[in-house]
Scaffold this motif. Structure first.
Motif, mmCIF file in Angstrom:
data_model
loop_
_atom_site.group_PDB
_atom_site.id
_atom_site.type_symbol
_atom_site.label_atom_id
_atom_site.label_comp_id
_atom_site.label_asym_id
_atom_site.label_seq_id
_atom_site.Cartn_x
_atom_site.Cartn_y
_atom_site.Cartn_z
ATOM 1 N N SER A 44 48.585 38.142 36.501
ATOM 2 C CA SER A 44 47.914 38.688 35.317
ATOM 3 C C SER A 44 46.493 39.059 35.742
ATOM 4 N N GLY A 45 45.809 39.839 34.909
ATOM 5 C CA GLY A 45 44.454 40.253 35.251
ATOM 6 C C GLY A 45 44.409 41.568 36.011
ATOM 7 N N ASP A 46 43.219 41.948 36.451
ATOM 8 C CA ASP A 46 42.997 43.253 37.078
ATOM 9 C C ASP A 46 43.751 43.439 38.386
ATOM 10 N N LEU A 47 44.087 42.352 39.066
ATOM 11 C CA LEU A 47 44.759 42.450 40.364
ATOM 12 C C LEU A 47 46.267 42.247 40.253
ATOM 13 N N SER A 48 46.789 42.244 39.046
ATOM 14 C CA SER A 48 48.197 41.909 38.849
ATOM 15 C C SER A 48 49.148 42.915 39.500
ATOM 16 N N ILE A 201 25.638 57.232 59.175
ATOM 17 C CA ILE A 201 25.940 56.636 57.878
ATOM 18 C C ILE A 201 24.721 56.841 56.978
ATOM 19 N N VAL A 202 24.895 57.632 55.913
ATOM 20 C CA VAL A 202 23.757 58.037 55.088
ATOM 21 C C VAL A 202 23.537 57.117 53.887
ATOM 22 N N ALA A 203 24.547 56.312 53.534
ATOM 23 C CA ALA A 203 24.408 55.413 52.386
ATOM 24 C C ALA A 203 25.437 54.300 52.472
ATOM 25 N N VAL A 204 25.023 53.121 52.051
ATOM 26 C CA VAL A 204 25.943 51.974 51.947
ATOM 27 C C VAL A 204 25.676 51.318 50.598
ATOM 28 N N GLU A 205 26.637 51.399 49.686
ATOM 29 C CA GLU A 205 26.436 50.953 48.309
ATOM 30 C C GLU A 205 27.478 49.917 47.915
ATOM 31 N N ALA A 206 27.002 48.800 47.358
ATOM 32 C CA ALA A 206 27.890 47.733 46.907
ATOM 33 C C ALA A 206 28.162 47.845 45.418
ATOM 34 N N HIS A 207 29.317 47.328 44.992
ATOM 35 C CA HIS A 207 29.625 47.192 43.567
ATOM 36 C C HIS A 207 30.410 45.905 43.351
ATOM 37 N N LYS A 208 30.428 45.451 42.125
ATOM 38 C CA LYS A 208 31.136 44.229 41.785
ATOM 39 C C LYS A 208 32.593 44.538 41.433
ATOM 40 N N GLU A 209 33.473 43.583 41.713
ATOM 41 C CA GLU A 209 34.846 43.711 41.270
ATOM 42 C C GLU A 209 34.866 43.766 39.748
ATOM 43 N N GLY A 210 35.545 44.762 39.216
ATOM 44 C CA GLY A 210 35.604 44.931 37.767
ATOM 45 C C GLY A 210 34.631 45.962 37.224
ATOM 46 N N ASP A 211 33.688 46.450 38.055
ATOM 47 C CA ASP A 211 32.771 47.505 37.613
ATOM 48 C C ASP A 211 33.558 48.761 37.233
ATOM 49 N N THR A 212 33.044 49.479 36.241
ATOM 50 C CA THR A 212 33.724 50.692 35.775
ATOM 51 C C THR A 212 32.831 51.920 35.785
ATOM 52 N N GLU A 213 31.522 51.732 35.879
ATOM 53 C CA GLU A 213 30.578 52.849 35.804
ATOM 54 C C GLU A 213 29.900 53.039 37.159
ATOM 55 N N PHE A 214 30.095 54.232 37.757
ATOM 56 C CA PHE A 214 29.566 54.508 39.094
ATOM 57 C C PHE A 214 28.784 55.824 39.157
ATOM 58 N N THR A 215 28.550 56.434 38.004
ATOM 59 C CA THR A 215 27.947 57.776 37.984
ATOM 60 C C THR A 215 26.588 57.814 38.667
ATOM 61 N N LYS A 236 41.748 49.743 41.031
ATOM 62 C CA LYS A 236 41.112 50.068 39.761
ATOM 63 C C LYS A 236 39.723 50.655 39.971
ATOM 64 N N GLU A 237 38.911 49.987 40.783
ATOM 65 C CA GLU A 237 37.553 50.464 41.049
ATOM 66 C C GLU A 237 37.593 51.771 41.842
ATOM 67 N N GLY A 238 38.503 51.850 42.817
ATOM 68 C CA GLY A 238 38.609 53.067 43.626
ATOM 69 C C GLY A 238 38.986 54.273 42.799
ATOM 70 N N ALA A 239 39.907 54.104 41.856
ATOM 71 C CA ALA A 239 40.320 55.212 40.994
ATOM 72 C C ALA A 239 39.158 55.697 40.140
ATOM 73 N N ALA A 240 38.382 54.761 39.593
ATOM 74 C CA ALA A 240 37.230 55.134 38.768
ATOM 75 C C ALA A 240 36.180 55.871 39.597
ATOM 76 N N ILE A 241 35.950 55.412 40.822
ATOM 77 C CA ILE A 241 34.956 56.058 41.690
ATOM 78 C C ILE A 241 35.360 57.485 42.008
ATOM 79 N N VAL A 242 36.614 57.692 42.381
ATOM 80 C CA VAL A 242 37.072 59.038 42.735
ATOM 81 C C VAL A 242 37.016 59.965 41.525
ATOM 82 N N LYS A 243 37.452 59.497 40.369
ATOM 83 C CA LYS A 243 37.427 60.330 39.163
ATOM 84 C C LYS A 243 35.993 60.724 38.809
#
Length: 380
Positions: A44-48, A201-215, A236-243
């Protein structure tokens, strides 16, 4: 022989027989009537989505083994425990499997952060822990009872680097977006170390698991004019980033790690998944063992694409069963047997080294027409 001597001789013979029988009784190990194996998965949860596919593979293998007589006549029963994709929950269910269910071996967890939370428990309590999909290099620090059937991220970092070098041999400008946990940080470090020798490598950016806003982050990355964005994250995070990246007009090649190589990524990214590439430990070797696996899968789950996590769950269950069959139903014996077996499965050969790791081998996949298509095999 007089009567007294005869009586003494008879007594000695009887005593000897009793002693031999006692020795035989002590040395004959009672075979278990049921082989219980623990499995800690995010059901269950985001990794289900990951947990569901690994469970399918485990279940398919267990049913196949039981249909063929089990292990020395004893059927396998898999005790599934839902960790909800959380490390604290992973710890609690691991302790329960050991203390209450008395299992000598646990399959799991799925993501590295969860698995690393219980590695110290496996070592301390002397219970075998074997992960189908946890790739963090830190797992190699636990050398007695911790194993995995997928290769370490030390090698996947180089695989990602090789993919980008093939895309642009003269050197691509690369931005990296990674999930800020053991999996993401470890693989990010391995990739950066490998790629810095080849390009910028021009940028290295971290995000938290469960983040949804990357604009905002994507807008800043766009200003740095990269050729490639590397995604070291989950579906889930990868799909949001690409979109959101495509909405921002970020015109780049997208290359992801094994974390996004999931049917869930394509489902969530939709048309924006088209053209995204991802590395994944080798699966579905074109041999008779794979044909048998596909036949069993189709009979149980029907048609459609087979997620690669299913294959790793399947192979891991077979590896565990073979170790129990050869070594016995005891954690120390299972650990010893795992280091001796040479298993050849759907995902290729499994031969564990002194760290409980297997040799590296990767496939490169590409999202085309709403499905993952194998593009090439990578030599590390």
């Amino acid at each position: 022989m007089n009567k007294k001597i005869a009586i003494v001789s008879a007594v000695l013979v009887v005593a000897a027989a009793i002693a031999i029988a006692a020795i035989a009784f002590v040395t004959v190990e009672k075979k278990p009537e049921e082989i219980k194996v623990g499995a800690i998965l995010p059901l269950s949860g985001d990794l289900s989505a990951y947990g569901k596919y690994v469970q399918r593979g485990i279940e398919l293998a267990a049913e196949e083994i039981n249909a063929n007589g089990g292990i020395d006549g004893a059927n396998i029963t898999v005790l599934y425990r839902d960790n909800e994709g959380k490390s604290d929950k992973t710890v609690s269910v691991m302790n329960a499997l050991i203390a209450e269910d008395k299992v000598p071996v646990v399959i799991g967890a799925v993501v590295s952060e969860n698995t690393l939370a219980v590695c110290p428990i496996a070592e301390k309590k002397k219970v075998v822990l074997i992960s189908p999909t946890s790739t963090s290099s830190k797992l190699s620090d636990y050398k007695n009872y911790v194993f995995r059937t997928c290769p370490s991220d030390i090698y996947q970092g180089k695989a990602l680097s090789d993919v980008i070098f093939d895309l642009k041999p003269e050197g691509a400008r690369v931005a990296v977006m990674f999930v800020d946990n053991d999996y993401g940080v470890g693989l990010k470090d391995a990739f950066v170390k490998s790629y810095q020798e080849r390009g910028e490598i021009v940028a290295v950016e971290a995000h938290k698991e469960g983040d949804t806003e990357f604009t905002g982050v994507l807008s800043a990355i766009k200003d740095k004019n990269p050729d490639v964005v590397v995604l070291i994250t989950y579906a889930k995070e990868g799909a949001a980033i690409v979109k959101q990246g495509r909405e921002e007009g970020l015109d780049v090649a997208w290359v992801g790690s094994d974390g996004i190589k999931s049917n869930a990524f394509i489902e969530q990214a939709g048309k924006d998944a088209e053209g995204v590439k991802a590395t994944y430990p080798i699966s579905m070797v074109s041999e008779s063992v794979t044909e048998n696996f596909v036949k069993l899968y189709r009979a149980k789950y029907g048609t459609g694409s087979i997620d690669t996590d299913v294959t790793y769950g399947y192979d891991t269950m077979h590896v565990v069963a073979e170790a129990i069959e050869k070594g016995g139903y005891d954690a120390e014996d299972i650990s010893d047997a795992l280091r001796e077996i040479r298993y050849h499965g759907v995902c290729g050969a499994k031969k564990f080294d002194e760290n409980g790791d297997v040799p590296p081998a990767y496939d490169l996949w590409k999202a085309e027409n709403a499905k993952w298509v194998l593009e090439s095999k990578l030599v590390i």
